[in-house]
Design a protein around this motif. Structure first.
Motif, mmCIF file in Angstrom:
data_model
loop_
_atom_site.group_PDB
_atom_site.id
_atom_site.type_symbol
_atom_site.label_atom_id
_atom_site.label_comp_id
_atom_site.label_asym_id
_atom_site.label_seq_id
_atom_site.Cartn_x
_atom_site.Cartn_y
_atom_site.Cartn_z
ATOM 1 N N PRO A 72 0.746 -1.294 -0.048
ATOM 2 C CA PRO A 72 -0.088 0.041 -0.003
ATOM 3 C C PRO A 72 0.967 1.408 0.133
ATOM 4 O O PRO A 72 1.941 1.131 0.537
ATOM 5 N N GLY A 73 0.307 2.286 -0.459
ATOM 6 C CA GLY A 73 0.949 3.635 -0.523
ATOM 7 C C GLY A 73 1.075 4.367 0.512
ATOM 8 O O GLY A 73 1.663 5.293 0.977
ATOM 9 N N GLU A 74 -0.391 4.190 1.201
ATOM 10 C CA GLU A 74 -0.443 4.971 2.620
ATOM 11 C C GLU A 74 -1.606 3.977 3.401
ATOM 12 O O GLU A 74 -2.211 3.288 2.863
ATOM 13 N N ALA A 75 -1.494 4.564 4.896
ATOM 14 C CA ALA A 75 -2.353 3.542 5.611
ATOM 15 C C ALA A 75 -2.772 4.854 6.782
ATOM 16 O O ALA A 75 -1.679 5.692 6.989
ATOM 17 N N ARG A 76 -4.010 4.646 7.200
ATOM 18 C CA ARG A 76 -4.433 5.289 8.266
ATOM 19 C C ARG A 76 -5.306 4.451 9.232
ATOM 20 O O ARG A 76 -5.877 3.382 8.678
ATOM 21 N N HIS A 77 -5.323 5.014 10.307
ATOM 22 C CA HIS A 77 -6.373 4.292 11.368
ATOM 23 C C HIS A 77 -7.146 5.262 11.865
ATOM 24 O O HIS A 77 -7.088 6.268 12.134
ATOM 25 N N GLU B 227 -10.337 0.508 12.785
ATOM 26 C CA GLU B 227 -10.079 0.156 11.250
ATOM 27 C C GLU B 227 -8.874 0.783 10.790
ATOM 28 O O GLU B 227 -8.398 1.946 10.840
ATOM 29 N N THR B 228 -8.225 0.167 10.033
ATOM 30 C CA THR B 228 -7.132 0.419 9.219
ATOM 31 C C THR B 228 -7.310 0.233 7.655
ATOM 32 O O THR B 228 -7.894 -0.530 7.129
ATOM 33 N N VAL B 229 -7.403 1.723 7.198
ATOM 34 C CA VAL B 229 -7.515 1.895 5.791
ATOM 35 C C VAL B 229 -6.086 1.837 4.990
ATOM 36 O O VAL B 229 -5.328 2.803 5.271
ATOM 37 N N LEU B 230 -6.051 0.725 4.071
ATOM 38 C CA LEU B 230 -4.825 0.720 3.255
ATOM 39 C C LEU B 230 -5.187 1.515 1.748
ATOM 40 O O LEU B 230 -6.112 0.793 1.191
ATOM 41 N N ARG B 231 -4.384 2.302 1.362
ATOM 42 C CA ARG B 231 -4.724 2.761 0.009
ATOM 43 C C ARG B 231 -3.517 2.467 -0.754
ATOM 44 O O ARG B 231 -2.388 2.743 -0.703
ATOM 45 N N ARG C 100 -6.953 1.475 -5.489
ATOM 46 C CA ARG C 100 -7.750 0.545 -4.766
ATOM 47 C C ARG C 100 -7.587 0.950 -3.245
ATOM 48 O O ARG C 100 -6.441 1.155 -2.673
ATOM 49 N N THR C 101 -8.462 0.693 -2.449
ATOM 50 C CA THR C 101 -8.556 0.884 -0.989
ATOM 51 C C THR C 101 -9.091 -0.528 -0.371
ATOM 52 O O THR C 101 -9.715 -1.321 -0.842
ATOM 53 N N ARG C 102 -8.297 -0.875 0.752
ATOM 54 C CA ARG C 102 -8.561 -2.063 1.480
ATOM 55 C C ARG C 102 -8.859 -1.653 2.916
ATOM 56 O O ARG C 102 -7.956 -0.857 3.468
ATOM 57 N N ARG C 103 -9.804 -2.124 3.471
ATOM 58 C CA ARG C 103 -10.139 -1.965 5.116
ATOM 59 C C ARG C 103 -10.011 -3.084 5.880
ATOM 60 O O ARG C 103 -10.617 -4.080 5.329
ATOM 61 N N LEU C 104 -9.362 -3.008 6.901
ATOM 62 C CA LEU C 104 -9.166 -4.137 7.724
ATOM 63 C C LEU C 104 -9.472 -3.867 9.293
ATOM 64 O O LEU C 104 -8.967 -2.513 9.626
ATOM 65 N N LEU C 105 -10.278 -4.385 9.921
ATOM 66 C CA LEU C 105 -10.597 -4.321 11.251
ATOM 67 C C LEU C 105 -9.586 -4.868 12.253
ATOM 68 O O LEU C 105 -9.010 -5.903 11.853
ATOM 69 N N THR C 106 -9.096 -4.138 13.319
ATOM 70 C CA THR C 106 -8.219 -4.822 14.387
ATOM 71 C C THR C 106 -8.621 -5.925 14.815
ATOM 72 O O THR C 106 -10.152 -6.265 14.922
ATOM 73 N N GLU C 107 -7.771 -6.718 15.524
ATOM 74 C CA GLU C 107 -8.024 -7.891 16.369
ATOM 75 C C GLU C 107 -9.283 -7.555 17.511
ATOM 76 O O GLU C 107 -8.718 -6.471 18.011
ATOM 77 N N ARG C 108 -9.808 -8.430 17.658
ATOM 78 C CA ARG C 108 -10.654 -8.100 18.782
ATOM 79 C C ARG C 108 -10.722 -8.868 20.037
ATOM 80 O O ARG C 108 -10.501 -10.134 19.877
ATOM 81 N N ASN C 109 -10.739 -8.403 21.085
ATOM 82 C CA ASN C 109 -10.573 -9.363 22.368
ATOM 83 C C ASN C 109 -12.069 -9.963 22.493
ATOM 84 O O ASN C 109 -13.063 -9.705 21.971
ATOM 85 N N ALA D 293 -12.333 -6.067 0.381
ATOM 86 C CA ALA D 293 -11.784 -4.652 -0.246
ATOM 87 C C ALA D 293 -12.000 -4.285 -1.511
ATOM 88 O O ALA D 293 -11.329 -4.108 -2.286
ATOM 89 N N PRO D 294 -13.316 -4.137 -1.807
ATOM 90 C CA PRO D 294 -13.740 -3.548 -3.058
ATOM 91 C C PRO D 294 -13.242 -2.227 -3.371
ATOM 92 O O PRO D 294 -13.128 -1.380 -2.331
ATOM 93 N N PRO D 295 -12.682 -1.873 -4.660
ATOM 94 C CA PRO D 295 -12.405 -0.594 -4.984
ATOM 95 C C PRO D 295 -13.328 0.557 -4.924
ATOM 96 O O PRO D 295 -14.316 0.271 -4.760
ATOM 97 N N ALA D 296 -12.712 1.771 -4.832
ATOM 98 C CA ALA D 296 -13.696 3.011 -4.848
ATOM 99 C C ALA D 296 -14.665 2.699 -5.828
ATOM 100 O O ALA D 296 -15.774 3.424 -5.802
ATOM 101 N N SER D 297 -14.363 2.331 -7.009
ATOM 102 C CA SER D 297 -15.137 2.530 -8.161
ATOM 103 C C SER D 297 -16.542 1.466 -7.858
ATOM 104 O O SER D 297 -17.631 1.678 -8.609
ATOM 105 N N THR D 298 -16.529 0.517 -7.183
ATOM 106 C CA THR D 298 -17.465 -0.318 -6.957
ATOM 107 C C THR D 298 -18.242 0.085 -5.674
ATOM 108 O O THR D 298 -19.303 -0.756 -5.276
ATOM 109 N N ARG D 299 -18.001 0.953 -4.996
ATOM 110 C CA ARG D 299 -18.661 1.285 -3.584
ATOM 111 C C ARG D 299 -19.718 2.155 -3.845
ATOM 112 O O ARG D 299 -19.689 3.088 -4.755
#
Length: 529
Positions: free
Chosen positions: A49-54, A476-480, A489-498, A523-529
């Motif tokens: 990924p080129g960038e990530a944010r949480h 949520e971690t957003v990977l672009r 393309r954007t991929r979204r992942l949820l953090t591990e849960r207790n 992780a569908p891309p922005a074009s299909t959201r």
């Protein structure tokens, strides 16, 4: 698989078709990429990924799921009536409640910029404050009624209601630091969960007597009045009440041995025991319940230890000043200083100061702690309450009703902390702004208390703040990914849960929020959201 040609490049999608009303239709599609991207993926070449944010996810998603289950936006819009604005008041109010319930300490614009709420609501943020100005008193009353109907429909019919006073609701500060307005809040809440149904805000200056406020709340719903020991003397007890009585009025109950009490409900109220009996209250024999809480006992014992330690240190300082001659007051002045140091019923009961000498410079101070009196405090007062009621409810339900105010106090302290300062520069808190602020705060407490009630029924005994903090831990971690000629393309992942977070995730159905759940990994891309 089909290809779509855009700007001279072909982008491929995995398509599922089915017959709908006898005709072939595309029912789902998943973006795969260009031919080059598909080839690299098949070769195992997955670009970084080129960038990530949480950002936090669980608290916002759970509140939004609860608002959706209440059908909040539609009910508010129906209560408001016809509107011409593109973004309705129902949407604006949902945004305000979502913000207040999840980030009351953060300004709306700052929260909105990075919040996952943008995925749920299409909001007109620049006009948000102006939109809320359309909330007239009549509309506010209709909105409260509409949301209360939704809550009661959720809970089922026949849920009893309580009338509760929250006298320290909020302090509204103004641009003038010397001016502020302290407001109290009368509430009608459900017995099950202390979920607000109706509210009445009032200025603390010239506030109505509690009895008058109680009658006003009783005019809104058939309610059980909940009152504290300090309010008991103001009331002429009629029907339907749960309240506390001053401990000093019932020494015969306080002297009962611990063996006279029985556990209330070890799962819901760990360490709470009670004696269910009858006693004379205001000239009549009534049902009273003596409760003892280990948690409250320990807290009061710690506070008393600190209070006693402070008093003895100050007495020692006064004694040293008398001995050195730096304090040369007469006996009357010294006694006044001792009274100041030992004021407070508990310290006065166990400390015995004494003076010798009569003239300034000769006066000396001694004191002792009465250990037997300390033991009596522990045995007869710490951890105890005397509740009175005319209901035949089980003891656990009486305790739950009385503790409704405690839960509401805690919730409002959190929801109204920094929120009432307003944006910078500070604005003038007009009656209309106070009314709108109250509506948003009460609705936020309605939603969060409803969530707390659901968690409690699922076996998770959490305060509202503990519940929201646990949900906020689901991030949520957003990977672009960088563009390879098409849209990024954007991929979204949820953090591990207790285990607790997973239980809450399942309880509030967060996997059903479209992409925001189990299907995140696709992780569908922005074009299909």
């Amino acid at each position: 698989m089909i290809g779509k040609k855009v700007g001279g490049r072909t982008y491929y999608y995995l398509v599922t078709s089915a017959r709908v009303d006898g005709e072939p239709r595309v029912v789902s599609q998943r973006y795969l990429g260009t031919a080059e991207e598909i080839g690299r993926a098949m070769d195992g070449d997955v670009s970084a990924p080129g960038e990530a944010r949480h950002r936090t996810f669980g608290d916002v998603a759970a509140v939004w799921a609860t608002l959706r289950r209440l059908d909040f936006v539609r009910r508010v819009d129906e209560a408001v009536g016809a509107q011409r604005a593109a973004t309705t008041l129902g949407t604006h109010l949902a945004l305000a409640v979502l913000h207040r319930a999840t980030a009351p300490e953060t300004q709306l614009a700052d929260w909105w910029r990075d919040s996952v709420a943008r995925e749920f609501l299409q909001a007109d943020l620049p006009n948000h404050r102006r939109a809320l100005q359309r909330l007239t008193p009549e509309r506010i009353a209709r909105i409260e009624t509409a949301v209360a109907d939704a809550v009661l429909s959720w809970l089922g019919t026949g849920d009893a209601a309580l009338a509760v006073d929250v006298p320290q609701f909020a302090t509204f500060t103004t641009a003038d630091p010397c001016r502020c307005e302290l407001a109290g809040l009368g509430l009608v809440v459900t017995k099950d969960g202390a979920i607000p149904l109706a509210s009445h805000v009032y200025p603390r200056e010239g506030a109505p007597p509690f009895a008058a406020l109680a009658e006003e709340l009783r005019s809104l719903y058939p309610v059980t009045l909940v009152f504290t020991a300090g309010q008991a003397a103001q009331l002429d007890l009629g029907r339907h009440f749960v309240g506390a009585l001053p401990l000093s009025e019932h020494p015969e109950l306080l002297a009962k041995p611990p063996s006279a009490r029985k556990p209330v409900d070890p799962e819901r109220f760990a360490g709470l025991t009670a004696l269910d009996t009858r006693a004379v209250v205001a000239g009549m024999r009534r049902r009273v319940i003596l409760t003892h809480s280990e948690t409250l006992h320990n807290a009061q014992a710690r506070a008393f230890g600190e209070e006693l330690g402070t008093a003895t240190r100050e007495l020692a300082g006064l004694d040293a000043a008398l001995a050195s001659g730096t304090y040369r007051g007469d006996r009357g002045q010294v006694n006044a200083e001792i009274a100041r140091i030992t004021r407070g019923r508990r310290v006065e009961r166990v400390l015995s100061p004494a003076l010798t000498g009569t003239r300034p410079g000769e006066i000396r101070l001694t004191w002792k702690v009465d250990d037997a009196a300390v033991s009596r405090l522990h045995d007869e007062f710490f951890g105890k309450q005397v509740l009175v009621t005319d209901h035949d409810w089980p003891v656990a339900e009486v305790v739950t009703a009385y503790r409704a105010r405690t839960h509401l106090d805690s919730t409002f302290r959190w929801l109204t902390g920094p929120a009432v300062t307003g944006p910078a520069p500070r604005w003038e808190w007009t009656p209309h702004r106070i009314a709108v602020h109250t509506l948003v705060t009460v609705l936020a407490s309605t939603v969060t208390h409803l969530m707390r009630r659901e968690a409690d029924r699922a076996g998770m005994n959490l305060s509202v703040r503990e519940l929201m903090d646990s949900l906020a831990g689901i991030g949520e971690t957003v990977l672009r990914y960088p563009s390879t000629g098409g849209r990024p393309r954007t991929r979204r992942l949820l953090t591990e849960r207790n285990p607790e977070q997973q239980a809450l995730f399942d309880l509030f159905g967060l996997s059903s929020l479209g992409e925001y759940g189990a299907r995140r990994s696709s992780a569908p891309p922005a074009s299909t959201r």
